[in-house]
Design a protein around this motif. Structure first.
Motif, PDB file in Angstrom:
ATOM      1  N   GLY A   1       2.980 -27.201   3.150  1.00  0.00           N
ATOM      2  CA  GLY A   1       2.841 -27.046   1.727  1.00  0.00           C
ATOM      3  C   GLY A   1       2.101 -28.080   1.224  1.00  0.00           C
ATOM      4  O   GLY A   1       2.222 -28.392  -0.041  1.00  0.00           O
ATOM      5  N   LYS A   2       1.365 -28.810   1.943  1.00  0.00           N
ATOM      6  CA  LYS A   2       0.632 -29.869   1.168  1.00  0.00           C
ATOM      7  C   LYS A   2      -0.523 -29.436   0.346  1.00  0.00           C
ATOM      8  O   LYS A   2      -0.729 -30.166  -0.608  1.00  0.00           O
ATOM      9  N   ASN A   3      -1.124 -28.202   0.501  1.00  0.00           N
ATOM     10  CA  ASN A   3      -1.969 -27.741  -0.716  1.00  0.00           C
ATOM     11  C   ASN A   3      -1.189 -27.611  -1.878  1.00  0.00           C
ATOM     12  O   ASN A   3      -1.933 -27.323  -3.151  1.00  0.00           O
ATOM     13  N   ASN A   4       0.127 -27.538  -1.973  1.00  0.00           N
ATOM     14  CA  ASN A   4       0.661 -27.613  -3.368  1.00  0.00           C
ATOM     15  C   ASN A   4       0.115 -28.470  -4.252  1.00  0.00           C
ATOM     16  O   ASN A   4       0.114 -28.399  -5.534  1.00  0.00           O
ATOM     17  N   PHE A   5      -0.024 -29.656  -3.413  1.00  0.00           N
ATOM     18  CA  PHE A   5      -0.329 -30.930  -4.296  1.00  0.00           C
ATOM     19  C   PHE A   5      -1.809 -31.309  -4.498  1.00  0.00           C
ATOM     20  O   PHE A   5      -2.170 -32.260  -4.892  1.00  0.00           O
ATOM     21  N   LEU A   6      -2.586 -30.256  -3.965  1.00  0.00           N
ATOM     22  CA  LEU A   6      -4.199 -30.543  -4.005  1.00  0.00           C
ATOM     23  C   LEU A   6      -4.808 -29.862  -5.285  1.00  0.00           C
ATOM     24  O   LEU A   6      -4.004 -28.778  -5.635  1.00  0.00           O
ATOM     25  N   ASN A   7      -5.849 -30.266  -5.683  1.00  0.00           N
ATOM     26  CA  ASN A   7      -6.291 -29.763  -6.898  1.00  0.00           C
ATOM     27  C   ASN A   7      -7.523 -28.550  -6.518  1.00  0.00           C
ATOM     28  O   ASN A   7      -8.715 -28.931  -6.345  1.00  0.00           O
ATOM     29  N   VAL A   8      -6.800 -27.686  -5.688  1.00  0.00           N
ATOM     30  CA  VAL A   8      -7.830 -26.630  -5.124  1.00  0.00           C
ATOM     31  C   VAL A   8      -7.663 -25.458  -6.428  1.00  0.00           C
ATOM     32  O   VAL A   8      -6.978 -24.971  -7.293  1.00  0.00           O
ATOM     33  N   MET A   9      -9.169 -24.920  -6.651  1.00  0.00           N
ATOM     34  CA  MET A   9      -9.437 -24.222  -7.662  1.00  0.00           C
ATOM     35  C   MET A   9      -8.989 -22.808  -7.678  1.00  0.00           C
ATOM     36  O   MET A   9      -9.320 -21.862  -8.403  1.00  0.00           O
ATOM     37  N   THR A  10      -8.491 -22.443  -6.414  1.00  0.00           N
ATOM     38  CA  THR A  10      -8.092 -21.017  -6.196  1.00  0.00           C
ATOM     39  C   THR A  10      -6.768 -20.940  -5.550  1.00  0.00           C
ATOM     40  O   THR A  10      -6.298 -21.632  -4.937  1.00  0.00           O
TER      41      THR A  10
ATOM     42  N   SER B   1      -5.710 -18.596  -3.672  1.00  0.00           N
ATOM     43  CA  SER B   1      -5.819 -18.297  -2.078  1.00  0.00           C
ATOM     44  C   SER B   1      -5.584 -19.472  -1.117  1.00  0.00           C
ATOM     45  O   SER B   1      -5.606 -19.061   0.142  1.00  0.00           O
ATOM     46  N   LEU B   2      -5.809 -20.698  -1.649  1.00  0.00           N
ATOM     47  CA  LEU B   2      -5.673 -21.651  -0.711  1.00  0.00           C
ATOM     48  C   LEU B   2      -4.257 -22.119  -0.828  1.00  0.00           C
ATOM     49  O   LEU B   2      -3.905 -23.318  -0.236  1.00  0.00           O
ATOM     50  N   LYS B   3      -3.145 -21.665  -1.347  1.00  0.00           N
ATOM     51  CA  LYS B   3      -2.134 -22.288  -1.663  1.00  0.00           C
ATOM     52  C   LYS B   3      -1.067 -20.978  -1.328  1.00  0.00           C
ATOM     53  O   LYS B   3      -1.532 -19.667  -1.085  1.00  0.00           O
ATOM     54  N   ALA B   4       0.260 -21.007  -1.012  1.00  0.00           N
ATOM     55  CA  ALA B   4       1.274 -19.998  -0.533  1.00  0.00           C
ATOM     56  C   ALA B   4       2.478 -20.387  -1.261  1.00  0.00           C
ATOM     57  O   ALA B   4       3.710 -20.043  -0.806  1.00  0.00           O
ATOM     58  N   ASN B   5       2.380 -21.140  -2.481  1.00  0.00           N
ATOM     59  CA  ASN B   5       3.876 -21.390  -3.207  1.00  0.00           C
ATOM     60  C   ASN B   5       4.157 -20.675  -4.202  1.00  0.00           C
ATOM     61  O   ASN B   5       4.576 -20.686  -5.386  1.00  0.00           O
TER      62      ASN B   5
ATOM     63  N   ARG C   1       4.266 -22.697   2.957  1.00  0.00           N
ATOM     64  CA  ARG C   1       3.626 -22.292   4.415  1.00  0.00           C
ATOM     65  C   ARG C   1       3.344 -20.772   4.121  1.00  0.00           C
ATOM     66  O   ARG C   1       3.785 -19.959   3.389  1.00  0.00           O
ATOM     67  N   VAL C   2       2.099 -20.583   4.898  1.00  0.00           N
ATOM     68  CA  VAL C   2       1.415 -19.478   4.690  1.00  0.00           C
ATOM     69  C   VAL C   2       2.153 -18.220   5.775  1.00  0.00           C
ATOM     70  O   VAL C   2       1.597 -18.101   6.739  1.00  0.00           O
ATOM     71  N   CYS C   3       3.313 -17.908   5.590  1.00  0.00           N
ATOM     72  CA  CYS C   3       4.409 -17.335   6.189  1.00  0.00           C
ATOM     73  C   CYS C   3       5.370 -16.701   5.619  1.00  0.00           C
ATOM     74  O   CYS C   3       5.786 -17.085   4.374  1.00  0.00           O
ATOM     75  N   ASP C   4       6.028 -15.771   5.881  1.00  0.00           N
ATOM     76  CA  ASP C   4       7.298 -15.382   5.511  1.00  0.00           C
ATOM     77  C   ASP C   4       8.529 -16.033   5.653  1.00  0.00           C
ATOM     78  O   ASP C   4       9.451 -16.146   5.161  1.00  0.00           O
ATOM     79  N   GLY C   5       8.420 -17.221   6.612  1.00  0.00           N
ATOM     80  CA  GLY C   5       9.355 -18.014   7.022  1.00  0.00           C
ATOM     81  C   GLY C   5       8.963 -19.379   7.828  1.00  0.00           C
ATOM     82  O   GLY C   5       8.072 -19.938   7.430  1.00  0.00           O
ATOM     83  N   HIS C   6       9.452 -19.372   9.158  1.00  0.00           N
ATOM     84  CA  HIS C   6       9.071 -20.515  10.089  1.00  0.00           C
ATOM     85  C   HIS C   6       7.560 -20.421  10.498  1.00  0.00           C
ATOM     86  O   HIS C   6       7.158 -19.140  10.538  1.00  0.00           O
TER      87      HIS C   6
ATOM     88  N   LEU D   1       4.259 -22.089  -9.428  1.00  0.00           N
ATOM     89  CA  LEU D   1       3.553 -20.980  -9.946  1.00  0.00           C
ATOM     90  C   LEU D   1       2.321 -20.757  -9.666  1.00  0.00           C
ATOM     91  O   LEU D   1       1.623 -21.469  -9.587  1.00  0.00           O
ATOM     92  N   ASN D   2       2.059 -19.382  -9.537  1.00  0.00           N
ATOM     93  CA  ASN D   2       0.818 -18.713  -9.154  1.00  0.00           C
ATOM     94  C   ASN D   2      -0.286 -18.857 -10.580  1.00  0.00           C
ATOM     95  O   ASN D   2      -0.181 -17.743 -11.231  1.00  0.00           O
ATOM     96  N   VAL D   3      -0.333 -19.986 -11.137  1.00  0.00           N
ATOM     97  CA  VAL D   3      -1.027 -20.177 -12.452  1.00  0.00           C
ATOM     98  C   VAL D   3      -2.449 -20.947 -12.222  1.00  0.00           C
ATOM     99  O   VAL D   3      -2.717 -21.560 -11.088  1.00  0.00           O
ATOM    100  N   THR D   4      -3.211 -21.202 -13.215  1.00  0.00           N
ATOM    101  CA  THR D   4      -4.492 -21.598 -13.220  1.00  0.00           C
ATOM    102  C   THR D   4      -4.391 -23.014 -12.968  1.00  0.00           C
ATOM    103  O   THR D   4      -3.410 -23.671 -13.429  1.00  0.00           O
ATOM    104  N   SER D   5      -5.427 -23.861 -12.466  1.00  0.00           N
ATOM    105  CA  SER D   5      -5.315 -25.446 -12.581  1.00  0.00           C
ATOM    106  C   SER D   5      -5.330 -26.124 -13.961  1.00  0.00           C
ATOM    107  O   SER D   5      -4.545 -27.061 -13.982  1.00  0.00           O
TER     108      SER D   5
END
Length: 458
Positions: A23-32, A34-38, A53-58, A129-133
């Motif tokens: 989940g580290k990409n949760n805290f990056l300023n990525v502009m899309t 699609s690079l997150k799974a939060n 995590r880009v997965c349904d679980g483990h 949330l799946n919202v814009t930057s």
């Protein structure tokens, strides 16, 4: 992770891409996104919530550490809690104890605070949330003054709920939506950047109704874990700190360019009616003590001056008018609730006049600049802080505003102190310290049949 066990412990360091990312990409300023799974449905099978995590679980690293009896890899809060502590050992002005988990082992009486609001109060819920930057603040330079990293707060440091929590001997706020274990005995912060009262004014944010639902979930959890009697007592004495409604007026002048005075009042009554309904629902659930921060001078805020092309030191007069109408209606609504609801206690914090005076007389309060934000682009640095090319001041403490719509930590620290111990000229009929100290032992009364229809009141 370091443990107290005498057994031999193994350390694993994980390097990888999305197959290994917890989940580290949760805290990056990525502009899309699609690079997150939060956001759902990620995490639904095991965690029951999205972790990043880009997965349904483990994922593979969790399977490995489970086999080796190692604790789960840190949740995405690694950067927020563990790394934060490491950074602060070199900072003599920061008390590390402020960063302990939200639960407290002290036997002394603890207060519970519930925070409902928009970006002025959001501790980072929009990170999940799946919202814009533009609706998040989980990228630099947000957080740079105090935390030294972005937390999701739209500020260079702490905000009003943080300062109030510290005054009340509570920890700084974690987002309600943050993955991981939470202990809600001292309350929760549900606030969301961009949150409106009326859902259509910003469908992406956690509007007032959604935040109300979150509170009811926590209240239900209290009843399950503590029993009805103890939960009722705690709910009676909890304080609900609320700042919401400003977002609902941002576009009013452009959406209703020819609105009459009667139409303006009707719209304000609609907003206030929905706030009053939510407050009554909280009351029915057990809440009795409410702290309202009124809406600030919207027309003088850099972001809205830029939006409406207001020049120099002027303000957008119609937005000031809407804020005043809102604040007057909020005052009247609370007076009415105090009459109708037994043991209903409230305060109204006059944020409007405190902020207006600082905007017009910054030097009086120790600020060098009040009409331009510290961070952003445009005439007032009012937009785009941290996104693309932007300007950043050298000392946020000299600026009243950190970005186009939010104060610097220096600004928030000043007004928070007044909310905590201010006189009746700034917070009445109580200040926050007095409201928290007020103990209510009244037994919960079932008001489910009470008429909660306020939206059409004149």
């Amino acid at each position: 992770m370091i443990t107290n066990s005498q057994e031999k412990q193994v350390a694993l360091f994980i390097t990888g891409d999305s197959l290994y990312d917890p989940g580290k990409n949760n805290f990056l300023n990525v502009m899309t996104s699609s690079l997150k799974a939060n956001y759902p449905p990620y995490g639904e099978t095991f965690f029951k919530y999205p972790t990043g995590r880009v997965c349904d679980g483990h994922i593979i690293p969790i399977s490995l550490i489970s086999l080796e009896n190692i604790s789960f890899l840190m949740e995405p809060t690694l950067q927020v809690l563990e790394l934060a502590s490491v950074l602060r050992y070199n900072d003599p002005e920061v008390d590390i104890s402020e960063y302990q988990p939200f639960s407290q082992s002290s036997q002394e009486k603890q207060v519970a605070l519930f925070i409902i609001g928009d970006s002025l109060y959001d501790p980072g819920n929009n990170n999940f949330l799946n919202v814009t930057s533009s609706m998040k603040a989980n990228y630099p330079p947000f957080g740079e003054t105090f935390f030294k990293y972005p937390t999701g707060r739209v500020c260079d440091g702490r905000t009003i709920p943080d300062f109030i929590a510290l005054h009340a001997n509570l920890s700084l706020w974690r987002p309600y939506l943050e993955p991981g274990k939470h202990q809600f005995l001292n309350g929760a912060n549900f606030a969301s950047n961009g949150a409106p009262v009326l859902p259509y004014n910003n469908p992406q944010a956690l509007n007032l109704g959604i935040q109300l639902g979150f509170f009811k979930n926590v209240a239900s959890l209290w009843r399950q874990e503590l029993g009805d009697a103890e939960a009722n007592k705690r709910l009676n004495n909890a304080v609900f700190l609320i700042y919401i409604g400003g977002v609902d007026y941002f576009s009013f002048p452009s959406d209703y360019p020819n609105a009459t005075e009667s139409e303006k009042k009707e719209y304000v009554n609609w907003v206030i009616g929905n706030i009053t309904y939510a407050v009554t629902e909280i009351y029915i659930t057990g809440g009795r003590k409410f702290a309202f921060q009124n809406v600030g001078p919207l027309g003088c805020i850099p972001m809205l001056k830029e939006q409406y092309n207001i020049s120099d030191h002027g303000c957008m007069e119609e937005l000031l008018e809407m804020a005043i109408l809102h604040n007057n209606a909020l005052f009247n609504a609370n007076e009415e609730l105090e009459i109708k609801l037994p043991a209903f206690k409230y305060l109204i914090f006059d944020y409007y006049n405190l902020l207006y005076d600082r905007i017009k007389h910054p030097f009086k309060y120790g600020f060098k600049v009040a009409d331009i934000a510290c961070c952003g682009k445009g005439a007032y640095r009012a937009i785009g802080c941290g996104i693309g090319e932007y300007e950043l001041c050298s000392d946020p403490n000299e600026y009243l505003f950190f970005n186009g719509g939010h104060l610097s930590e220096h600004g928030y620290s000043q007004v928070s102190e007044l909310l905590w111990i201010g006189g009746k000229n700034v917070t009445a009929p109580f200040n926050m310290k007095q409201l928290i100290a007020l103990e209510l032992d009244q037994e919960i009364v079932n008001f489910s049949d009470y008429d909660t229809t306020y939206a059409d009141d004149d």
